[in-house]
Design a protein around this motif. Structure first.
Motif, PDB file in Angstrom:
ATOM      1  N   VAL A   1      -2.022  -9.956  12.204  1.00 36.85           N
ATOM      2  CA  VAL A   1      -3.066  -8.790  11.432  1.00 36.85           C
ATOM      3  C   VAL A   1      -2.338  -8.205  10.275  1.00 36.85           C
ATOM      4  N   LEU A   2      -1.149  -7.981  10.442  1.00 40.43           N
ATOM      5  CA  LEU A   2      -0.162  -7.114   9.472  1.00 40.43           C
ATOM      6  C   LEU A   2      -0.098  -7.947   8.191  1.00 40.43           C
ATOM      7  N   VAL A   3      -0.015  -9.467   8.473  1.00 39.42           N
ATOM      8  CA  VAL A   3       0.113 -10.290   7.295  1.00 39.42           C
ATOM      9  C   VAL A   3      -1.184 -10.443   6.320  1.00 39.42           C
ATOM     10  N   ARG A   4      -2.256 -10.446   7.080  1.00 34.42           N
ATOM     11  CA  ARG A   4      -3.496 -10.448   6.441  1.00 34.42           C
ATOM     12  C   ARG A   4      -3.792  -9.414   5.627  1.00 34.42           C
ATOM     13  N   GLN A   5      -3.447  -8.069   6.283  1.00 31.79           N
ATOM     14  CA  GLN A   5      -3.517  -6.729   5.597  1.00 31.79           C
ATOM     15  C   GLN A   5      -2.688  -6.583   4.410  1.00 31.79           C
ATOM     16  N   THR A   6      -1.698  -7.458   4.411  1.00 29.75           N
ATOM     17  CA  THR A   6      -0.535  -7.319   3.304  1.00 29.75           C
ATOM     18  C   THR A   6      -1.229  -8.320   2.321  1.00 29.75           C
ATOM     19  N   ILE A   7      -1.721  -9.638   2.462  1.00 30.13           N
ATOM     20  CA  ILE A   7      -2.234 -10.383   1.516  1.00 30.13           C
ATOM     21  C   ILE A   7      -3.472  -9.851   0.837  1.00 30.13           C
ATOM     22  N   ARG A   8      -4.377  -9.422   1.671  1.00 26.26           N
ATOM     23  CA  ARG A   8      -5.354  -8.603   0.799  1.00 26.26           C
ATOM     24  C   ARG A   8      -5.229  -7.268   0.080  1.00 26.26           C
ATOM     25  N   ALA A   9      -4.223  -6.552   0.385  1.00 23.28           N
ATOM     26  CA  ALA A   9      -3.789  -5.425  -0.205  1.00 23.28           C
ATOM     27  C   ALA A   9      -2.985  -5.849  -1.714  1.00 23.28           C
ATOM     28  N   MET A  10      -2.208  -7.032  -1.574  1.00 24.19           N
ATOM     29  CA  MET A  10      -1.379  -7.357  -2.663  1.00 24.19           C
ATOM     30  C   MET A  10      -2.483  -8.128  -3.694  1.00 24.19           C
ATOM     31  N   ALA A  11      -3.502  -8.735  -3.280  1.00 29.81           N
ATOM     32  CA  ALA A  11      -4.472  -9.353  -3.743  1.00 29.81           C
ATOM     33  C   ALA A  11      -5.214  -8.422  -4.940  1.00 29.81           C
ATOM     34  N   GLY A  12      -5.671  -7.359  -4.361  1.00 31.01           N
ATOM     35  CA  GLY A  12      -6.200  -6.076  -4.900  1.00 31.01           C
ATOM     36  C   GLY A  12      -5.254  -5.538  -6.038  1.00 31.01           C
ATOM     37  N   ARG A  13      -4.097  -5.493  -5.846  1.00 30.81           N
ATOM     38  CA  ARG A  13      -3.301  -4.925  -7.035  1.00 30.81           C
ATOM     39  C   ARG A  13      -3.214  -5.906  -8.059  1.00 30.81           C
ATOM     40  N   HIS A  14      -3.466  -7.200  -7.900  1.00 33.64           N
ATOM     41  CA  HIS A  14      -3.375  -8.158  -8.797  1.00 33.64           C
ATOM     42  C   HIS A  14      -5.124  -8.613  -9.442  1.00 33.64           C
ATOM     43  N   GLY A  15      -5.807  -7.706  -8.963  1.00 39.37           N
ATOM     44  CA  GLY A  15      -7.320  -7.942  -9.656  1.00 39.37           C
ATOM     45  C   GLY A  15      -8.056  -9.128  -8.822  1.00 39.37           C
ATOM     46  N   LEU A  16      -7.428  -9.535  -7.732  1.00 37.84           N
ATOM     47  CA  LEU A  16      -7.970 -10.624  -6.866  1.00 37.84           C
ATOM     48  C   LEU A  16      -8.730 -10.140  -5.787  1.00 37.84           C
ATOM     49  N   ARG A  17      -9.528 -11.217  -5.092  1.00 33.20           N
ATOM     50  CA  ARG A  17     -10.237 -10.894  -3.869  1.00 33.20           C
ATOM     51  C   ARG A  17      -9.868 -12.118  -2.868  1.00 33.20           C
ATOM     52  N   VAL A  18      -9.765 -12.046  -1.812  1.00 33.83           N
ATOM     53  CA  VAL A  18      -9.115 -13.023  -0.694  1.00 33.83           C
ATOM     54  C   VAL A  18     -10.334 -12.925   0.335  1.00 33.83           C
ATOM     55  N   SER A  19     -10.538 -14.256   0.778  1.00 33.30           N
ATOM     56  CA  SER A  19     -11.306 -14.495   2.024  1.00 33.30           C
ATOM     57  C   SER A  19     -10.483 -15.358   3.052  1.00 33.30           C
ATOM     58  N   PHE A  20     -10.828 -14.828   4.254  1.00 31.82           N
ATOM     59  CA  PHE A  20      -9.903 -15.482   5.432  1.00 31.82           C
ATOM     60  C   PHE A  20     -11.073 -16.077   6.062  1.00 31.82           C
ATOM     61  N   ALA A  21     -12.236 -16.154   5.846  1.00 29.17           N
ATOM     62  CA  ALA A  21     -13.523 -16.773   6.234  1.00 29.17           C
ATOM     63  C   ALA A  21     -13.204 -18.139   6.631  1.00 29.17           C
ATOM     64  N   PRO A  22     -13.910 -18.515   7.936  1.00 36.01           N
ATOM     65  CA  PRO A  22     -13.726 -20.155   8.227  1.00 36.01           C
ATOM     66  C   PRO A  22     -14.183 -21.143   7.095  1.00 36.01           C
ATOM     67  N   ALA A  23     -15.217 -20.527   6.437  1.00 35.56           N
ATOM     68  CA  ALA A  23     -15.974 -21.421   5.375  1.00 35.56           C
ATOM     69  C   ALA A  23     -16.235 -20.561   4.236  1.00 35.56           C
ATOM     70  N   VAL A  24     -15.596 -20.641   3.178  1.00 34.62           N
ATOM     71  CA  VAL A  24     -16.042 -19.528   2.145  1.00 34.62           C
ATOM     72  C   VAL A  24     -17.315 -20.381   1.364  1.00 34.62           C
TER      73      VAL A  24
ATOM     74  N   GLN B   1       0.971  -1.136   0.031  1.00 36.92           N
ATOM     75  CA  GLN B   1      -0.026   0.176   0.015  1.00 36.92           C
ATOM     76  C   GLN B   1       1.233   1.247  -0.039  1.00 36.92           C
ATOM     77  N   PRO B   2       1.245   1.787  -1.202  1.00 40.76           N
ATOM     78  CA  PRO B   2       2.139   2.732  -1.198  1.00 40.76           C
ATOM     79  C   PRO B   2       1.835   3.971  -0.760  1.00 40.76           C
ATOM     80  N   GLY B   3       2.383   4.906   0.219  1.00 38.30           N
ATOM     81  CA  GLY B   3       1.976   5.961   0.849  1.00 38.30           C
ATOM     82  C   GLY B   3       1.590   5.802   2.393  1.00 38.30           C
ATOM     83  N   TRP B   4       1.438   4.421   2.742  1.00 42.17           N
ATOM     84  CA  TRP B   4       1.004   4.201   4.070  1.00 42.17           C
ATOM     85  C   TRP B   4       1.932   3.244   4.932  1.00 42.17           C
ATOM     86  N   ALA B   5       1.988   3.669   6.231  1.00 41.22           N
ATOM     87  CA  ALA B   5       2.525   2.871   7.213  1.00 41.22           C
ATOM     88  C   ALA B   5       1.519   2.348   8.194  1.00 41.22           C
ATOM     89  N   TRP B   6       1.709   1.290   9.017  1.00 43.41           N
ATOM     90  CA  TRP B   6       0.689   0.644   9.797  1.00 43.41           C
ATOM     91  C   TRP B   6       1.408   0.317  11.258  1.00 43.41           C
TER      92      TRP B   6
END
Length: 467
Positions: free
Chosen positions: A231-254, A106-111
């Motif tokens: 928490v940080l790793v999940r934020q990164t997984i989701r943000a990187m997926a968005g940059r690749h046109g993907l969507r991620v779910s961490f739900a127990p049951a998709v 997420q360029p421009g952001w820290a956490w």
């Protein structure tokens, strides 16, 4: 390592000066804003953000946020307890500078993760990060024990172009298949680069069992830092997926059927720097304290499930013969047991030996899950609890009489059953304190009521994109 001292109004000695210098450095690197992150009782990540120039002020005086979020449900409706759920009042969010990182995806952001204190400068009794900090600090002060922890992260990768709220796997191929790795090699390569840039030690990343599912395993840290890292790793997984046109779910049951996404906890106890899970006289090299720690967790597992499997969707995942660990059983490298004793490979056991807690998913607030797991294990050590017989193979094969004779119980099969177990567990409730324990109960019962009458497919859909 995470800062273990409570924040104070005006800042701890040196904090404001440090934050001022850090803000200037961040601005020079093109960072415009800071994400202030915490996880609510329902397991949903919540944030506020501030401009980089306001970091020193946030460290000194905090950032306001309502305490009502302690009793938010996953659908953003609100339940109440005798002290929580009101629109009145304010809390202050204080970022932990030791855990602040620039977000590579997420360029421009820290956490930074936050602790929450009251306007009077006191610990907020509903703050899960403060609860975990207090639990590990008290354990060290009372008995000299320290802990290392890590949380596995499984997620399902879908097409960002899928219609509505549907999940369409973004990758084909079999479980653990090379096909999946090839098809998403650009995404996972960029993800590894981002995690490395953020200082996250990755042990492995690979395709998993379910459709579109991957897993990342990260290095162990002290429990507070391990929860932060999750928490940080999940934020990164989701943000990187968005940059690749993907969507991620961490739900127990998709989906309503099949293997779900887990969030297994790994824990080890240390005394004077020595790993107590190896080099001892007990089973598989465990010391007596390590065996009692496992026994304590085993005894509290039914109640612990209300914390580690906190969503109605969790119980679509917690089914026998799916490696979810749905029976009160332990075993060495036994993936159907709720507690898996990991000895590690000969030559690396001092580093690798640990205990894996399997009936955990990523709907769980990681601070609550780790804090309650530590409290349960400490109860076993305090009482010198005896570790029962090891179970090998699949516990589902036992008939009722044999299971009872072996002390093997099925874990709760619904969220309401888990809450009933939690309400009778004084160890976990006392560890959490009355405010946080009542919040857990109210939020879990609220989630159960919110999906009453839903079939499994509708439950899965309701939580698919929440966590």
């Amino acid at each position: 390592m995470a800062t273990l001292a409570d924040p104070v109004p005006g800042g701890r000695p040196g904090d404001v000066e440090r934050a001022t210098e850090l803000a200037a450095e961040l601005a020079g690197r093109g960072v415009h804003g800071i994400v202030l992150a915490y996880v609510d009782t329902a397991g949903v990540g919540r944030v506020k953000t501030v401009p980089t120039a306001r970091l020193a002020d946030a460290v000194a005086w905090g950032v306001g946020m309502s305490p009502v979020f302690d009793t938010f449900l996953a659908d953003d409706s609100v339940v109440t307890t005798d002290v929580l759920g009101s629109p009145d009042g304010d809390l202050r969010l204080f970022p932990d500078l030791d855990r602040l990182v620039v977000l590579a995806a997420q360029p421009g952001w820290a956490w930074a993760p936050v602790d929450r204190i009251t306007q009077e400068g006191e610990r907020h009794p509903g703050c899960s990060r403060t609860f975990l900090r207090r639990t590990v600090a008290e354990a060290e002060g009372r008995s000299g024990l320290r802990f290392k922890a890590a949380i596995e992260i499984e997620w399902s990768i879908g097409l960002g172009s899928a219609p509505g709220g549907e999940f369409v796997p973004a990758v084909s191929g079999p479980a653990y298949g090379a096909t999946r790795q090839v098809e998403l090699s650009d995404y996972t390569s960029d993800l590894l680069a981002a995690l490395a840039a953020q200082g996250v030690e990755v042990d492995q990343v690979h395709p998993e069992y379910a459709a579109g599912q991957f897993e990342v395993s990260v290095g162990a840290l002290d429990p507070v830092a391990a929860a932060d890292r999750s928490v940080l790793v999940r934020q990164t997984i989701r943000a990187m997926a968005g940059r690749h046109g993907l969507r991620v779910s961490f739900a127990p049951a998709v989906s309503a059927t099949g293997v779900g996404n887990g969030g297994h906890l790994h824990l080890s106890c240390l005394r004077d720097g020595r790993n107590l899970h190896t080099g001892g006289d007990g089973r598989y090299g465990m010391t007596a304290e390590a065996e009692s720690f496992v026994a304590g967790l085993l005894a509290h597992l039914p109640a612990l499930t209300a914390v580690t499997a906190p969503s109605p969707a969790s119980y679509l995942r917690l089914r026998p013969s799916q490696w979810a660990g749905v029976f009160t059983a332990w075993g060495r490298e036994t993936r159907e047991a709720a507690l898996r004793v990991v000895t590690g490979t000969l030559g690396r056991r001092e580093r690798d030996a640990n205990l894996e807690v399997k009936p955990v998913d990523l709907a769980a607030n990681p601070y609550l899950a780790l804090g309650c797991a530590v409290a349960a294990g400490l109860d076993g050590i305090d009482s010198a609890a005896a570790l029962p017989e090891e179970i090998t193979g699949n516990p589902a094969r036992f008939g009722a009489e044999e299971a009872a004779a072996r002390g093997v119980r099925r874990l709760p099969t619904s969220l309401t059953q888990a809450v009933a177990e939690f309400r009778t567990d004084e160890v976990l409730r006392t560890a959490l304190g009355p405010v946080l324990a009542d919040a857990v109960t109210a939020v879990r019962l609220g989630e159960a009521a919110a999906v009453e009458g839903f079939d499994d497919a509708r439950v899965a859909a309701a939580y698919r994109w929440v966590y």
